[in-house]
Write an enzyme that holds these catalytic residues in place. Structure first.
Site, PDB file in Angstrom:
ATOM      1  CG  ASN A  26     -51.850  15.647  18.833  1.00 29.65           C
ATOM      2  OD1 ASN A  26     -51.883  14.797  17.953  1.00 29.65           O
ATOM      3  ND2 ASN A  26     -52.006  16.935  18.596  1.00 29.65           N
ATOM      4  NE  ARG A  46     -54.624  31.109  21.517  1.00 31.09           N
ATOM      5  CZ  ARG A  46     -55.890  30.768  21.743  1.00 31.09           C
ATOM      6  NH1 ARG A  46     -56.800  31.683  22.083  1.00 31.09           N
ATOM      7  NH2 ARG A  46     -56.261  29.502  21.681  1.00 31.09           N
ATOM      8  NE  ARG A 101      -2.021   4.220 -13.054  1.00 36.47           N
ATOM      9  CZ  ARG A 101      -1.856   2.912 -13.238  1.00 36.47           C
ATOM     10  NH1 ARG A 101      -2.372   2.338 -14.314  1.00 36.47           N
ATOM     11  NH2 ARG A 101      -1.194   2.192 -12.351  1.00 36.47           N
ATOM     12  CB  ALA A 152      -0.925  -0.004   1.216  1.00 34.24           C
ATOM     13  N   GLY A 181       2.247   2.614  -2.867  1.00 36.66           N
ATOM     14  CA  GLY A 181       2.258   3.291  -4.168  1.00 36.66           C
ATOM     15  C   GLY A 181       1.579   4.649  -4.078  1.00 36.66           C
ATOM     16  CG  ASN A 233     -33.520  23.789  21.448  1.00 35.02           C
ATOM     17  OD1 ASN A 233     -33.812  24.713  20.695  1.00 35.02           O
ATOM     18  ND2 ASN A 233     -32.680  22.838  21.103  1.00 35.02           N
ATOM     19  CD  GLU A 252       4.356  -6.218 -14.596  1.00 34.35           C
ATOM     20  OE1 GLU A 252       3.550  -5.307 -14.425  1.00 34.35           O
ATOM     21  OE2 GLU A 252       4.145  -7.398 -14.211  1.00 34.35           O
ATOM     22  CE1 TYR A 271     -34.940  21.223  16.311  1.00 31.16           C
ATOM     23  CE2 TYR A 271     -35.392  22.913  17.944  1.00 31.16           C
ATOM     24  CZ  TYR A 271     -34.564  21.934  17.420  1.00 31.16           C
ATOM     25  OH  TYR A 271     -33.359  21.675  18.016  1.00 31.16           O
ATOM     26  N   GLY A 291       8.885  -0.012  -6.772  1.00 27.22           N
ATOM     27  CA  GLY A 291       8.343  -1.218  -7.384  1.00 27.22           C
ATOM     28  C   GLY A 291       7.832  -2.212  -6.356  1.00 27.22           C
TER      29      GLY A 291
END
Ligand code: UD1
Ligand code: CA
Length: 461
Positions: free
Chosen positions: A379, A442, A14, A8, A10, A388, A157, A368, A81
């Site tokens: 409910n 209210r 590409r 691992a 390399g 919050n 190769e 929310y 290599g």
């Protein structure tokens, strides 16, 4: 002892990426992780990972793993290599061990194949065994050249091959099994006299052959398993193949995927029987889904546990737990740390965060719910907001069983609404509400008769 050396180091040039190639992910896990999992499930006692390019990132991600890292020197003009890479780990290889060499960029390899390879190698009394595959399109791979007897002679190769050799469809997978002693011996003899000026691990095969060692070739059953990632196109192709594996396994376990090509399910997700996954669903991380669920629309579920008979449509769920028979969505968002009981409804445009909800509670529209502990049979009307946050701190709301929060109310935390507490629509609640109380917060409505006429606002024709 059975040892695996995983290459691992390399550059993965590409890929055109700042991330080391082996850390690129398919179906939620990095390429290297799949190779390590296959080794761990196979009869391997010790994993050695050769790192070089991007080694800090790789070693940091796997720092808690029981692998041994070996560093390949990377600087301008340094030797390079696959052969040179293996040399970096050779000190940890006893002569009498069996060494399996794998590449960190071939994530589709399975533990089964690794075990079968080691068995083939031992049963055949080989000193080296190459895993080969027969491909329609062998472009890019090293070619397997066989002797007249059929035994393997050498690997050439692509860049060093002549026209005749380029016609060969049997390729080198880049995976091998060696006897430790033979590998050590041959590695000392390889050089970099080739078109790429690299130390080729593949030269070990011809060296051992020339010196009369027994070299075998193991032709893999499923050539997909050797598929390597060098480009992002191959990354997507490996992802498609891995996804197909995951999806096929789930379907064989009794899950319906209406269109497997558009179900995006990661490797660690589990799903119960008779659950139906419709197109466009993404299931990530350690998510578990129970039996008899229906999951539809552009739903994404991350690290969450979903019970049985749950219906979810077009929803994002993160790090949360959902009980049986819940109905979620469309267009809901469950943010981290929500715990929902059974038979709960979370409807259109409802966001829930860091909250617990008891059985049969409903928030059907446009709410929310943040930092709340809500009992059963509550409910939550349309447009309710749990207030919050005061700009500095977060506070919790406690809502007991059977409470009713009228539409368009604000519940200002910290607050406690007791059992059967009843909040009139449009209220802003800042004080606790006792058991069975109605709370109205209210302004009282005033109707002024004839007001519009008096003001001359009504235009007569
Ligand atoms: C290699 C094989 C080729 C085979 C192919 C299969 C050689 C010479 N060639 O070619 O025959 O068909 O794999 O996929 O072995 N690596 C290092 N250090 C290095 C160079 C590479 O760790 O100095 C690692 C890479 O990170 C990668 C693996 O070795 O994981 C393979 O290297 P790569 O350059 O992709 O080899 P190929 O050209 O594909
Ligand atoms: Ca490769």
């Amino acid at each position: 002892m059975n040892i695996a050396i995983i290459l691992a180091a390399g550059e993965g040039s590409r890929m055109k990426s700042n991330t080391p190639k082996v850390l690129h992910k398919i179906c939620g896990k990095s390429l290297l992780t799949y190779v390590m999992i296959a080794c761990r499930k196979a009869k391997i006692n010790k994993n050695i990972v050769i790192v070089g390019h991007g080694k800090e990132k790789i070693m940091d991600i796997y720092k808690d793993d029981t692998v041994s890292f070996k560093e390949q020197p990377i600087y301008d003009g340094a030797p390079y290599g696959t052969g040179f890479a293996v040399m970096q780990g050779i000190d940890e290889v006893p002569d009498d061990s069996i060494v399996t060499i794998l590449c960190g960029d071939t994530p589709l390899i399975t533990d089964n194949t690794i075990n079968e390879l080691m068995t083939y190698h031992k049963d055949g009394n080989f000193s080296a065994t190459v895993v080969t595959a027969t491909l329609e399109d062998a472009t890019g791979y090293g070619r397997i050249v066989r002797k007249e007897s059929g035994n393997i002679l050498k690997i050439v190769e692509q860049k060093d091959a002549d026209d005749e050799e380029l016609q060969i469809k049997e390729v080198n997978s880049g995976m091998y099994c060696y006897n430790g002693g033979a590998l050590k011996y041959a590695l000392r003899k390889i050089d970099n006299n080739n078109s790429q000026k690299e130390y080729y691990l593949t030269d070990v095969i011809s060296i051992l052959n020339d010196e009369g060692y027994k070299v075998g070739a193991y032709n893999i059953k499923d050539s997909n398993e050797i598929y390597g990632v060098n480009t992002r196109i191959q990354l997507s192709e490996c992802e498609a193949e891995m996804r197909k594996r995951i999806n096929n396994k789930l379907m064989l376990e009794g899950v319906t995927l209406v269109d497997p090509n558009s179900s995006y399910i990661e490797d660690d997700v589990s799903i119960g029987r008779d659950t139906i996954i419709y197109p466009g669903v993404t299931l990530e991380g350690t998510t578990t889904i129970g039996e008899n669920c229906s999951i539809k629309g552009t739903t994404r579920i991350v690290n969450s546990n979903i019970g049985n008979s749950v219906y979810i449509e077009s929803t994002l769920i993160e790090e949360s737990t959902i009980g049986d028979k819940c109905h979620i969505g469309p267009f809901a968002h469950l943010r981290p740390n929500c715990k929902l009981g059974k038979n709960i409804k979370i409807g259109n445009f409802v966001e829930v965060k860091n909250s617990t909800l008891g059985d049969n509670t409903k928030a059907s529209h446009l709410s929310y719910v943040g930092d709340a502990d809500i009992g059963s049979n509550v409910n939550i009307g349309c447009g309710v907001v749990f207030v919050n946050y005061n700009g500095r701190e977060k506070f919790r709301s406690i809502i007991d069983d059977n409470a009713f929060i009228g539409s368009n109310s604000n519940v200002v935390a910290p607050i406690h609404i007791s059992e059967w507490g009843y909040i009139a629509a449009g209220s802003t609640i800042t004080d606790d509400v006792g058991e069975g109380e109605l709370s109205i917060a209210r302004a009282r409505q005033v109707n002024k008769t004839g007001w519009v006429e008096e003001k001359g606002l009504k235009k007569h024709k």
